[in-house]
Design an enzyme around this catalytic site. Sequence first.
Site, PDB file in Angstrom:
ATOM      1  N   HIS A  46      98.717  57.571  69.662  1.00 19.52           N
ATOM      2  CA  HIS A  46      97.952  58.156  70.771  1.00 19.52           C
ATOM      3  C   HIS A  46      98.852  58.725  71.856  1.00 19.52           C
ATOM      4  CE1 HIS A  46      94.189  56.894  69.121  1.00 19.52           C
ATOM      5  NE2 HIS A  46      94.513  55.613  69.140  1.00 19.52           N
ATOM      6  N   ARG A  72     104.773  52.522  67.470  1.00 18.44           N
ATOM      7  CA  ARG A  72     103.466  52.527  66.805  1.00 18.44           C
ATOM      8  C   ARG A  72     103.359  53.866  66.095  1.00 18.44           C
ATOM      9  NH1 ARG A  72      97.534  51.660  69.302  1.00 18.44           N
ATOM     10  NH2 ARG A  72      98.132  53.342  70.722  1.00 18.44           N
ATOM     11  N   ASP A 171      90.030  49.168  70.610  1.00 20.58           N
ATOM     12  CA  ASP A 171      89.359  49.435  69.340  1.00 20.58           C
ATOM     13  C   ASP A 171      88.649  48.200  68.811  1.00 20.58           C
ATOM     14  OD1 ASP A 171      89.667  52.222  68.588  1.00 20.58           O
ATOM     15  OD2 ASP A 171      91.803  51.837  68.529  1.00 20.58           O
TER      16      ASP A 171
END
Length: 251
Positions: A46, A72, A171
Site C-alpha cells: 500500500h 511488506r 483488514d
Amino acid sequence: MHHSSFVDTLRDGGTAVGYWTVLDAPVATERVSMTGYDYIGIDAQHGLMGYDGVLRNLMAVDAGHRAAGVVRVAANDPVGIGQALDAGALGVIVPLVDTADDAAAAVRAARYSGRRSYGPMRSGLRVGPRPVESDRQVLVLAMIETEQGLANVEDIARVDGLDGLYIGPSDLMLAVGGAYPADPEHTDALEAAVERTRAAAEAAGIVPAIHTLDGATARKRLQAGFRMVTIASDLTHLEAAARSHLAEAKA
C-alpha cells in the site's frame, strides 16, 4: 540491534518494535531508522513506491546503522519476495495469506531451499553467502487479515519454515464484519480474532506480530504477548504533527 541480531532476537523469543514507512523518502527513513526502532517496515503493497523505492529505503535504513529493514511485499508472489530479499530486506511480510498452502508458497519463495533464485545482490552484504545460512537469517511472516486466513490460522501457524503471523488490524476488522477499520460495533470480534491469532503463533513457537496506530496501543499489544509490533506510518505522523502545530499556533 543491528542486522541479523534482529532476526536472532525474534527467533530466540525476544521482542522488537518497528516503524512503518509508506513514503519514498529515503532521507526521512534514514533519520527515523536512527531513533532506536528495531526495524523499519517498508510498504511495497500500500506504500507509495515501487521496487526502486524499496531499494532506496532499504539502503537508507542500512545507512542509519541501527535498524533492520523489513518489506511488506505487494503480493504472495516469488518475484516480489525474491526482489525484496535480494535488495537487502531481513524479513518479508506477505499479505493476504488465506491457507497453509499460501503460507508454504511464501516460505518457498523466500528460501533458496525452495524456489528462491540465487542472485543475492545487496543481501550478500548482511546475510551468509551460503544459501543455507541465508535461509536461516531472513524472516518470513504471513499476514492474517482475511476471513479465510483467520479460519485457517492454526494450520497456517504450523507451516514449516514460517517465522511469524503478522496481523493487519484494518483488514482483519473488515474480515470479522466491521463496516470500516475503526468500527466500534465490532471491536470485540476483532479482539477475539487478534487473540486467536496471537495464541496460534505462540502455540506453534513462531512470532506473533501486529500493526498498531500509536505507541500506547503498541505497548498494550506487547503486554498482551505480541513480540513484534509496528507503529503507525511516516505519512500519518507527518500530517498529525503538522496539524497539531497549526492548531497550537492558532489557539
